[in-house]
Write a protein that holds these residues in place. Structure first.
Motif, short mmCIF file in Angstrom:
data_model
loop_
_atom_site.label_atom_id
_atom_site.label_comp_id
_atom_site.label_asym_id
_atom_site.label_seq_id
_atom_site.Cartn_x
_atom_site.Cartn_y
_atom_site.Cartn_z
N TRP A 6 -2.99 -7.32 -2.45
CA TRP A 6 -4.41 -7.20 -2.16
C TRP A 6 -5.17 -8.51 -2.33
CZ3 TRP A 6 -6.27 -3.33 0.44
CH2 TRP A 6 -5.63 -2.10 0.40
N LEU A 7 -4.55 -9.51 -2.91
CA LEU A 7 -5.26 -10.76 -3.17
C LEU A 7 -5.78 -11.43 -1.92
CD1 LEU A 7 -3.08 -12.26 -6.03
CD2 LEU A 7 -5.37 -11.25 -6.20
N GLY A 8 -5.22 -11.14 -0.76
CA GLY A 8 -5.70 -11.72 0.48
C GLY A 8 -6.90 -11.02 1.06
N CYS A 9 -7.33 -9.93 0.47
CA CYS A 9 -8.48 -9.16 0.97
C CYS A 9 -9.73 -9.63 0.25
CB CYS A 9 -8.26 -7.67 0.74
SG CYS A 9 -9.59 -6.65 1.39
N SER A 10 -10.70 -10.08 1.01
CA SER A 10 -11.92 -10.65 0.41
C SER A 10 -12.77 -9.63 -0.35
CB SER A 10 -12.77 -11.32 1.49
OG SER A 10 -13.21 -10.35 2.43
N LEU A 11 -12.53 -8.36 -0.15
CA LEU A 11 -13.31 -7.32 -0.83
C LEU A 11 -12.72 -6.92 -2.18
CD1 LEU A 11 -13.93 -4.97 2.22
CD2 LEU A 11 -15.54 -6.57 1.20
N LYS A 26 -14.53 -5.88 -5.55
CA LYS A 26 -15.17 -6.96 -6.29
C LYS A 26 -16.42 -6.49 -7.02
CE LYS A 26 -13.50 -11.05 -4.09
NZ LYS A 26 -13.77 -12.24 -3.31
N ASN A 27 -16.54 -6.98 -8.24
CA ASN A 27 -17.69 -6.71 -9.11
C ASN A 27 -17.85 -5.23 -9.45
OD1 ASN A 27 -18.44 -9.51 -9.09
ND2 ASN A 27 -19.24 -9.16 -7.04
N THR A 28 -16.76 -4.47 -9.41
CA THR A 28 -16.80 -3.06 -9.78
C THR A 28 -15.59 -2.74 -10.65
OG1 THR A 28 -15.42 -2.09 -8.03
CG2 THR A 28 -17.73 -2.53 -7.47
N ARG A 29 -15.52 -1.49 -11.05
CA ARG A 29 -14.33 -0.98 -11.73
C ARG A 29 -13.65 0.07 -10.84
NH1 ARG A 29 -13.52 -2.01 -16.78
NH2 ARG A 29 -12.61 0.02 -17.27
N LEU A 30 -14.00 0.08 -9.56
CA LEU A 30 -13.47 1.07 -8.62
C LEU A 30 -12.15 0.60 -8.04
CD1 LEU A 30 -13.81 3.71 -7.02
CD2 LEU A 30 -15.18 2.40 -5.36
N GLY A 65 -19.81 -1.78 0.46
CA GLY A 65 -19.70 -1.88 1.90
C GLY A 65 -19.73 -0.55 2.62
N GLY A 66 -19.76 0.55 1.87
CA GLY A 66 -19.81 1.87 2.46
C GLY A 66 -18.63 2.11 3.40
N ALA A 67 -18.90 2.75 4.52
CA ALA A 67 -17.84 3.06 5.48
C ALA A 67 -17.19 1.79 6.02
CB ALA A 67 -18.40 3.90 6.64
N ALA A 72 -12.54 -1.79 6.36
CA ALA A 72 -11.97 -3.13 6.19
C ALA A 72 -10.75 -3.10 5.28
CB ALA A 72 -13.03 -4.08 5.63
N VAL A 73 -10.82 -2.33 4.21
CA VAL A 73 -9.69 -2.22 3.28
C VAL A 73 -8.51 -1.53 3.95
CG1 VAL A 73 -8.95 -1.04 1.17
CG2 VAL A 73 -11.03 -2.40 1.17
N LEU A 74 -8.79 -0.47 4.71
CA LEU A 74 -7.72 0.24 5.42
C LEU A 74 -7.08 -0.66 6.48
CD1 LEU A 74 -9.42 3.72 5.86
CD2 LEU A 74 -7.56 3.15 4.28
N GLU A 75 -7.89 -1.44 7.17
CA GLU A 75 -7.36 -2.36 8.18
C GLU A 75 -6.51 -3.44 7.52
OE1 GLU A 75 -10.64 -3.78 10.55
OE2 GLU A 75 -11.15 -1.74 11.16
#
Length: 86
Positions: A6-11, A26-30, A65-67, A72-75
């Motif tokens: 996941w390190l390559g994903c900017s989110l 980023k910036n969450t505990r989710l 980022g909502g939907a 973006a994460v799924l892609e």
């Protein structure tokens, strides 16, 4: 998907001091896995992607980022998995 993938994903970020080092938005505990697993479960139950994302957002309304963030994460996951298929 491995955590470090996941390190390559900017989110997404990985911080050993947060959520035991699990990849999180980023910036969450989710944890990202919480969201992807939730979408996957809805799709396994027969919902189309857009509806699965909407249902996931109902459960996790503060997803960054909502939907669009979920898409973006799924892609990112799908692209990464395609790169490493044998």
């Amino acid at each position: 998907m491995e955590d470090n993938d996941w390190l390559g994903c900017s989110l997404i970020e990985i911080d050993p001091e947060r959520v035991s080092g699990a990849p999180v938005f980023k910036n969450t505990r989710l944890p990202v896995e919480t969201i992807t697993d939730n979408v996957d479960a809805y799709m396994d139950a027969g919902l189309p992607l857009d509806r699965a994302i909407a249902e996931t957002l109902d459960s996790f309304p503060s997803t960054p980022g909502g939907a669009d963030g979920i898409r973006a994460v799924l892609e990112f996951r799908a692209e990464h998995e395609r790169q490493f298929q044998f």
